[in-house]
Design an enzyme around this catalytic site. Structure first.
Site, PDB file in Angstrom:
ATOM      1  CE  LYS A 180      -3.121  -3.143   0.940  1.00 20.70           C
ATOM      2  NZ  LYS A 180      -4.286  -3.638   0.266  1.00 20.70           N
TER       3      LYS A 180
HETATM    4  C1  LIG Z   1      -5.142  -4.626   1.417  1.00 21.52           C
HETATM    5  C2  LIG Z   1      -6.628  -4.547   1.364  1.00 21.52           C
HETATM    6  C3  LIG Z   1      -7.444  -4.945   2.430  1.00 21.52           C
HETATM    7  C4  LIG Z   1      -6.942  -5.668   3.659  1.00 21.52           C
HETATM    8  O1  LIG Z   1      -5.888  -5.070   4.293  1.00 21.52           O
HETATM    9  P1  LIG Z   1      -4.906  -6.001   5.213  1.00 21.52           P
HETATM   10  O2  LIG Z   1      -4.025  -4.994   5.855  1.00 21.52           O
HETATM   11  O3  LIG Z   1      -4.190  -6.901   4.262  1.00 21.52           O
HETATM   12  O4  LIG Z   1      -5.768  -6.740   6.158  1.00 21.52           O
HETATM   13  C5  LIG Z   1      -8.804  -4.739   2.361  1.00 21.52           C
HETATM   14  N1  LIG Z   1      -9.362  -4.187   1.261  1.00 21.52           N
HETATM   15  C6  LIG Z   1      -8.628  -3.819   0.187  1.00 21.52           C
HETATM   16  C7  LIG Z   1      -9.302  -3.182  -0.965  1.00 21.52           C
HETATM   17  C8  LIG Z   1      -7.246  -4.001   0.196  1.00 21.52           C
HETATM   18  O5  LIG Z   1      -6.522  -3.625  -0.863  1.00 21.52           O
END
Ligand SMILES: *Cc1c(COP(=O)(O)O)cnc(C)c1O
Length: 368
Positions: A180
């Site tokens: 991210k």
């Molecule tokens: C990464 C992501 C999540 C979950 O996040 P985690 O930190 O991996 O639990 C949820 N929704 C979307 C759209 C994502 O890209």
């Protein structure tokens, strides 16, 4: 066109070192509190509550909105399983809604058809950092009396009509998993203007301790989804780099899309009017036959992408859920035909030139 220099990583080491020298931090407060205060200030919202993942942020936010057994919650099929798992954990039922291939926004006609007396909330998902129209969302939610919990895991830095992703609903949920834009390895946080939601989330992440005002500690069963202090230190250092990280991601995405502009069979998916996109992933519509096989072929050739590398499929067709009577066809079309290239802050101009070269050659040679 050239990319801005990658932001300096030295502050990450400094912040983690400072954190480690104060450990063990029994109160668990130093970097966590600094991160939360600074995140809320920078994002322009009353509260940020840090947790161990984006999934945990959604879990805490949905719990804070009172979602529980018997409740139905509208979720776009255009999402990952992580959006939906917390609903099941709370005993609620996800009801999948289609999306519009022309805009990537929720198909509100389909959503309206799926509202029942049990529907309590809607989770808009700003996949690939793209954001639907906040006006349509607010109108729909208020017409049907629904709470709005945004899955803004990929959308930090995106805004539409001056409204920032994650700041539109009752709560906004962010992930800081590696990959991210704002990362801490694993981690997440939720944002809210509601002191009640924030207090619930703080209790929920730590076995109902501290309990919200007026309640006893441990008087409810909750979770341990705290963010570890060294990760909070990384999150804080990255938060301070965030404007540069977003600028870099936007430039990388623009660079790759420009390099592919003249390639027949691919066309860039551009943001909507009024949308300030964070450029999370360069998005191209694949106008070749066998588009999904093409995305998989690119993944094998070393161009990571959502469908080819991670096999992203409409969530309503995933095996934990009953086979849908009417599958979300708009979503299937979007996912089959969208090439979403996965980028990181380490991708240099040379990497992007290489991706563009591989994609252009593969397109010219494509004969499924
Ligand atoms: C990464 C992501 C999540 C979950 O996040 P985690 O930190 O991996 O639990 C949820 N929704 C979307 C759209 C994502 O890209």
């Amino acid at each position: 066109m050239s990319l801005p220099p990658p932001p300096d990583t030295a502050p990450l080491l400094r912040e983690v070192a400072a954190c480690l020298s104060a450990m063990p931090d029994l109160a668990g407060s130093g970097h966590l509190r600094m991160f939360e205060e600074e995140a809320a200030r920078r994002l322009g919202i009353a509260h940020a509550v840090a947790v161990s993942s984006g999934t945990a942020a959604l879990h805490a936010a949905l719990s804070a909105c009172g979602i529980g057994p018997g409740d139905e919650v509208l979720v776009p099929a255009l999402t990952v399983i992580m959006t939906v798992a917390p609903l099941r954990a709370l005993g609620a039922t996800p009801v999948f809604v289609d999306s519009d291939p022309a805009t990537l926004d929720l198909d509100y006609k389909d959503a309206a058809r799926k509202v029942t007396a049990r529907t309590r909330a809607i989770i808009p998902v700003h996949l690939w950092g793209r954001m639907g129209d906040p006006g349509s969302l607010a109108a729909f939610a208020s017409e049907h009396g629904l709470a709005v919990v945004e899955d803004a895991a990929q959308a930090v830095g995106t805004a539409r009509n001056e409204q920032s992703a994650g700041m539109v609903g009752t709560a906004g949920c962010f992930s800081m998993k590696d990959g991210k834009i704002l990362w801490s390895g694993e981690g997440g946080f939720l944002t809210t203007d509601s002191g009640v939601v924030a207090a619930h989330a703080r209790a929920f992440r730590s076995h109902w301790q501290p309990a919200p005002p007026g309640e006893a500690p441990f008087s409810r069963l909750a979770t341990n989804s705290r963010l570890a202090a060294p990760l909070a230190a990384l999150a804080l250092a990255n938060l301070r780099r965030l404007p540069d990280l977003i600028e870099l991601r936007r430039a990388q995405t623009q660079y790759l899309l420009t390099a592919l502009e003249q390639v027949p069979g691919l066309s860039a998916l551009t943001p909507s009017a009024g949308e300030e996109w964070n450029g999370f992933s360069p998005l191209l519509r694949i106008k070749l036959s066998g588009p999904r096989a093409f995305a998989e072929h690119l993944a094998q050739q070393g161009v990571p992408n959502s469908t080819g590398s991670f096999r992203l499929v409409p969530c309503d067709t995933r095996s934990p859920f009953p086979r849908p009577e009417q599958p979300c066809r708009g979503t299937a079309e979007i996912l089959d035909r969208t090439l979403a290239v996965v980028l990181t802050e380490r991708d240099t101009q040379a990497t992007l030139d290489h991706y563009a070269d591989v994609i252009a050659r593969a397109t010219a040679a494509w004969a499924p």
